[in-house]
Design a protein around this motif. Structure first.
Motif, PDB file in Angstrom:
ATOM      1  N   ARG A  41       0.820  -1.212   0.000  1.00 30.02           N
ATOM      2  CA  ARG A  41       0.000   0.000   0.000  1.00 30.02           C
ATOM      3  C   ARG A  41       0.854   1.263   0.000  1.00 30.02           C
ATOM      4  NH1 ARG A  41      -5.187   0.707   3.534  1.00 30.02           N
ATOM      5  NH2 ARG A  41      -5.349   2.357   1.963  1.00 30.02           N
ATOM      6  N   PHE A  42       2.135   1.123   0.366  1.00 32.18           N
ATOM      7  CA  PHE A  42       2.980   2.309   0.460  1.00 32.18           C
ATOM      8  C   PHE A  42       4.434   1.869   0.404  1.00 32.18           C
ATOM      9  CE2 PHE A  42       5.479   5.350   2.960  1.00 32.18           C
ATOM     10  CZ  PHE A  42       5.089   6.564   2.411  1.00 32.18           C
ATOM     11  N   ALA A  43       5.265   2.673  -0.264  1.00 28.23           N
ATOM     12  CA  ALA A  43       6.706   2.429  -0.291  1.00 28.23           C
ATOM     13  C   ALA A  43       7.423   3.768  -0.244  1.00 28.23           C
ATOM     14  CB  ALA A  43       7.109   1.649  -1.542  1.00 28.23           C
ATOM     15  N   ASN A  44       8.590   3.761   0.380  1.00 27.31           N
ATOM     16  CA  ASN A  44       9.360   5.002   0.495  1.00 27.31           C
ATOM     17  C   ASN A  44      10.850   4.711   0.443  1.00 27.31           C
ATOM     18  OD1 ASN A  44      10.824   6.595   3.126  1.00 27.31           O
ATOM     19  ND2 ASN A  44      10.137   7.854   1.416  1.00 27.31           N
ATOM     20  N   ASP A  45      11.570   5.570  -0.248  1.00 26.25           N
ATOM     21  CA  ASP A  45      13.028   5.568  -0.231  1.00 26.25           C
ATOM     22  C   ASP A  45      13.479   6.953  -0.670  1.00 26.25           C
ATOM     23  OD1 ASP A  45      15.165   3.025  -0.105  1.00 26.25           O
ATOM     24  OD2 ASP A  45      15.967   4.836  -1.052  1.00 26.25           O
ATOM     25  N   CYS A  46      14.704   7.307  -0.307  1.00 23.83           N
ATOM     26  CA  CYS A  46      15.210   8.636  -0.662  1.00 23.83           C
ATOM     27  C   CYS A  46      16.155   8.599  -1.854  1.00 23.83           C
ATOM     28  CB  CYS A  46      15.917   9.267   0.539  1.00 23.83           C
ATOM     29  SG  CYS A  46      17.373   8.352   1.092  1.00 23.83           S
ATOM     30  N   ASP A  47      16.429   7.399  -2.393  1.00 29.49           N
ATOM     31  CA  ASP A  47      17.389   7.238  -3.480  1.00 29.49           C
ATOM     32  C   ASP A  47      16.653   7.185  -4.819  1.00 29.49           C
ATOM     33  OD1 ASP A  47      19.237   6.172  -5.388  1.00 29.49           O
ATOM     34  OD2 ASP A  47      20.458   5.392  -3.744  1.00 29.49           O
ATOM     35  N   ARG A  60      11.200  13.757   6.627  1.00 26.53           N
ATOM     36  CA  ARG A  60      10.314  14.815   6.142  1.00 26.53           C
ATOM     37  C   ARG A  60       8.932  14.306   5.740  1.00 26.53           C
ATOM     38  NH1 ARG A  60      14.611  18.306   2.385  1.00 26.53           N
ATOM     39  NH2 ARG A  60      16.102  18.728   4.085  1.00 26.53           N
ATOM     40  N   ILE A  61       8.679  13.030   5.939  1.00 26.60           N
ATOM     41  CA  ILE A  61       7.372  12.469   5.600  1.00 26.60           C
ATOM     42  C   ILE A  61       6.388  12.766   6.720  1.00 26.60           C
ATOM     43  CG2 ILE A  61       6.096  10.340   5.133  1.00 26.60           C
ATOM     44  CD1 ILE A  61       8.613   9.168   3.971  1.00 26.60           C
ATOM     45  N   ASP A  62       5.183  13.129   6.353  1.00 30.63           N
ATOM     46  CA  ASP A  62       4.121  13.357   7.327  1.00 30.63           C
ATOM     47  C   ASP A  62       3.354  12.057   7.531  1.00 30.63           C
ATOM     48  OD1 ASP A  62       1.240  14.181   8.157  1.00 30.63           O
ATOM     49  OD2 ASP A  62       2.439  15.984   8.485  1.00 30.63           O
ATOM     50  N   ALA A  63       2.969  11.781   8.767  1.00 29.63           N
ATOM     51  CA  ALA A  63       2.256  10.534   9.075  1.00 29.63           C
ATOM     52  C   ALA A  63       0.962  10.407   8.284  1.00 29.63           C
ATOM     53  CB  ALA A  63       1.972  10.449  10.574  1.00 29.63           C
ATOM     54  N   ASP A  64       0.343  11.532   7.941  1.00 31.87           N
ATOM     55  CA  ASP A  64      -0.902  11.489   7.171  1.00 31.87           C
ATOM     56  C   ASP A  64      -0.683  10.963   5.756  1.00 31.87           C
ATOM     57  OD1 ASP A  64      -2.304  12.489   9.308  1.00 31.87           O
ATOM     58  OD2 ASP A  64      -2.153  14.580   8.654  1.00 31.87           O
ATOM     59  N   GLN A  65       0.567  10.954   5.304  1.00 31.87           N
ATOM     60  CA  GLN A  65       0.871  10.439   3.969  1.00 31.87           C
ATOM     61  C   GLN A  65       0.964   8.919   3.948  1.00 31.87           C
ATOM     62  OE1 GLN A  65       4.383  13.339   3.738  1.00 31.87           O
ATOM     63  NE2 GLN A  65       3.765  13.247   1.589  1.00 31.87           N
ATOM     64  N   GLY A  95      13.664   8.434  12.298  1.00 28.41           N
ATOM     65  CA  GLY A  95      12.621   8.992  11.445  1.00 28.41           C
ATOM     66  C   GLY A  95      11.461   8.023  11.295  1.00 28.41           C
ATOM     67  N   PHE A  96      11.785   6.737  11.205  1.00 28.33           N
ATOM     68  CA  PHE A  96      10.752   5.698  11.129  1.00 28.33           C
ATOM     69  C   PHE A  96       9.948   5.649  12.428  1.00 28.33           C
ATOM     70  CE2 PHE A  96       9.706   1.191  12.070  1.00 28.33           C
ATOM     71  CZ  PHE A  96       8.772   0.969  11.061  1.00 28.33           C
ATOM     72  N   GLN A 133       3.538   9.062  15.324  1.00 29.39           N
ATOM     73  CA  GLN A 133       2.582  10.076  14.891  1.00 29.39           C
ATOM     74  C   GLN A 133       1.370   9.484  14.170  1.00 29.39           C
ATOM     75  OE1 GLN A 133       4.821  13.009  12.669  1.00 29.39           O
ATOM     76  NE2 GLN A 133       5.862  13.776  14.501  1.00 29.39           N
ATOM     77  N   MET A 134       1.395   8.184  13.907  1.00 33.33           N
ATOM     78  CA  MET A 134       0.209   7.537  13.342  1.00 33.33           C
ATOM     79  C   MET A 134      -0.848   7.293  14.419  1.00 33.33           C
ATOM     80  SD  MET A 134       1.877   4.872  10.568  1.00 33.33           S
ATOM     81  CE  MET A 134       0.306   4.409   9.806  1.00 33.33           C
TER      82      MET A 134
END
Length: 529
Positions: free
Chosen positions: A178-184, A209-214, A249-250, A256-257
């Motif tokens: 449902r969601f994936a994140n990386d900075c590279d 810099r990611i917001d929990a609402d995202q 950060g994680f 914050q969720m």
């Protein structure tokens, strides 16, 4: 019709259970209370055993054998052990795992359609009928607006996603991204080349810099955060240094969720994490999870159990304590040293008995069936990938006397054999170390060409040398079918695989840990809140 717990208990004592099936016993009990549920309604998805259609409550009474609970009741390490003496053990285990997967899917779909779903084991009906009926009465009488059944959905968010190998392993065992994140951005490009739906869920950016609402609500959050500052091969800056501090950060995001925290978390990193700063970094990380309401379960798993690559990694499964489940901590005298929790890890657990642990019994991982030669491309000796004479002789001169002797033995054989070579700095000199046990060393993240593994092929009085190519590295990670765009630079691809997680290791964790735990947790409760 609302009855007190005492009234329900009095009625239950009058229900005769001898010689009746669990389903009939349960049906008789709810009828005694004045309820008239629909039996096996074909108009409801999954065909529940009973349904209170007016209240949109569906009841499933699942057999312990066919739905994956018998091995737990017998206190066996896994479902496979239930059939250890059967010639059809693979067939039976696969059939039951298919039932388990279908149970989750049915519960998730009914929840999406506005139903509250209750699942009871047959053994619960026979051993604790009063509790099962009380739970049902509560669901019918309260008739709450159904909530999203996060547990049954088996969805996940992949943080530090890289090129998506954690996703590949989880999806093979029935999980949905449902969601994936990386900075590279280069890893994002490789990810998109294989996963064509990346634009729907991949967020490129710094985790700080990611917001929990995202981040959507999911069953599981995975985090393979940077190991640079924790690895024995690095400067050991620790969990608060530049790269590995991404862990915090994680943690911030999970915190914050708030009430949307995922029920389960899976961390992955190097074994050096356990000893970083004399164990204080690992303790801080586990304490942070405890403070967020999670119990923790660490274990070590080596890719060599699945593929011809030596790649020992530390995994931590964290499970939220708000789940209706028993999570006992190990006693201070915990003595459970095993393959998955060897002395280094079991000693840490004993020395930190004040942390909140949940240590599941796990089976031993399998023994690998493939060798290095099985994953190597059969390139002709004239292929341009093989190094020229000058370059391969230079490598040969970098061997120590011991490794040079091994190489000569390979060259003099009347058959082809293979080894891998990795360059290391020893006493300020670049040395080449040859490995010939059919297993490649741990894939690294090459920068400027360094860190790339070298293939050594020898026999019939000759030897050939070249670098392992990206597709061979994909096979060493268990990602044989990974699609690489021809536009991707070789070093970028090798960096992606060297910084990833072994796919079959993730599959094993899903098969023997995550899926069985979900199978337990979806029983006897309408949804995880």
């Amino acid at each position: 019709m609302i009855r007190t717990k005492s009234e329900i208990s009095d009625i239950m004592r009058k229900v005769k259970g001898q010689g009746t099936s669990p389903e009939i016993l349960f049906r008789r009990a709810v009828r005694k209370l004045g309820f008239r549920p629909t039996l096996n309604p074909t108009n409801i998805y999954g065909k529940p055993d009973l349904a209170f259609q007016k209240y949109r409550v569906a009841i499933f009474i699942d057999g312990d054998f066919w739905h994956g609970n018998q091995w737990m009741r017998r206190k066996l390490p896994s479902l496979d052990h239930q059939f250890s003496k059967s010639n059809l053990r693979t067939r039976w285990a696969a059939k039951i795992r298919k039932n388990m997967s279908r149970d989750s899917a049915v519960s998730a779909r009914l929840s999406d359609e506005g139903w509250s779903v209750l699942r009871f084991w047959e053994s619960d009906i026979m051993n604790n009928l009063n509790w099962c009926v009380s739970t049902t009465v509560d669901a019918v009488n309260s008739a709450p607006a159904p909530k999203e059944n996060i547990l049954a959905q088996k969805t996940f968010a992949e943080f530090f996603a890289g090129i998506g190998l954690v996703r590949m392993g989880l999806e093979r065992q029935g999980w949905r991204i449902r969601f994936a994140n990386d900075c590279d951005s280069k890893k994002r490009e490789i990810y998109s080349g294989h996963f064509t739906d990346a634009h729907q869920h991949f967020l490129l950016g710094d985790i700080h810099r990611i917001d929990a609402d995202q981040v959507p609500s999911v069953t599981l959050a995975t985090a393979s955060f940077p190991c640079n500052d924790l690895s024995l091969a690095g400067a050991r800056g620790g969990l608060h240094a530049k790269n590995s501090s991404a862990f915090w950060g994680f943690i911030r995001l999970i915190e914050q969720m708030h009430d949307r925290k995922p029920p389960m978390i899976l961390l992955e990193n190097v074994p050096g994490f356990i000893t970083s700063h004399k164990g204080q970094d690992f303790r801080q990380a586990l304490s942070a999870l405890n403070e967020l309401g999670y119990v923790v379960d660490p274990f070590l798993l080596d890719a060599v159990n699945f593929v011809p690559q030596s790649r020992l990694r530390l995994f931590v499964v964290a499970t939220h304590t708000s789940l209706p489940h028993s999570f006992p901590s190990p006693p201070p005298n915990f003595q459970s040293e095993s393959i998955l929790r060897p002395k280094l890890l079991s000693s840490f657990i004993k020395q930190n008995s004040d942390l909140l642990w949940y240590l599941r019994t796990l089976p031993c991982p399998p023994e690998k069936r493939t060798l290095l030669a099985d994953i190597i491309d059969a390139l002709p000796n004239s292929d341009a990938s093989w190094w020229n004479q000058e370059r391969k002789e230079y490598l040969f001169e970098q061997f120590s006397p011991k490794h040079r002797e091994i190489a000569l033995q390979m060259i003099n054989r009347r058959s082809w054999s293979y080894g891998t070579v990795f360059r290391r700095i020893r006493n300020a000199r670049s040395m080449a170390e040859l490995r010939t046990d059919g297993v490649a060393g741990c894939l690294r993240t090459p920068r400027g060409g360094s860190g790339r593994q070298i293939l050594f092929k020898a026999g019939y009085g000759k030897y050939y040398v070249r670098l392992l190519n990206p597709l061979e590295c994909a096979r060493l990670m268990g990602a044989d079918q990974y699609k690489l765009s021809p536009d991707i630079q070789i070093n970028s691809a090798l960096f992606g695989f060297g910084d990833a997680v072994c796919v079959p290791a993730i599959e094993w964790i899903a098969t023997y840990y995550l899926n069985p735990l979900i199978n337990e947790l979806i029983r006897s409760r309408p949804a995880w809140q």
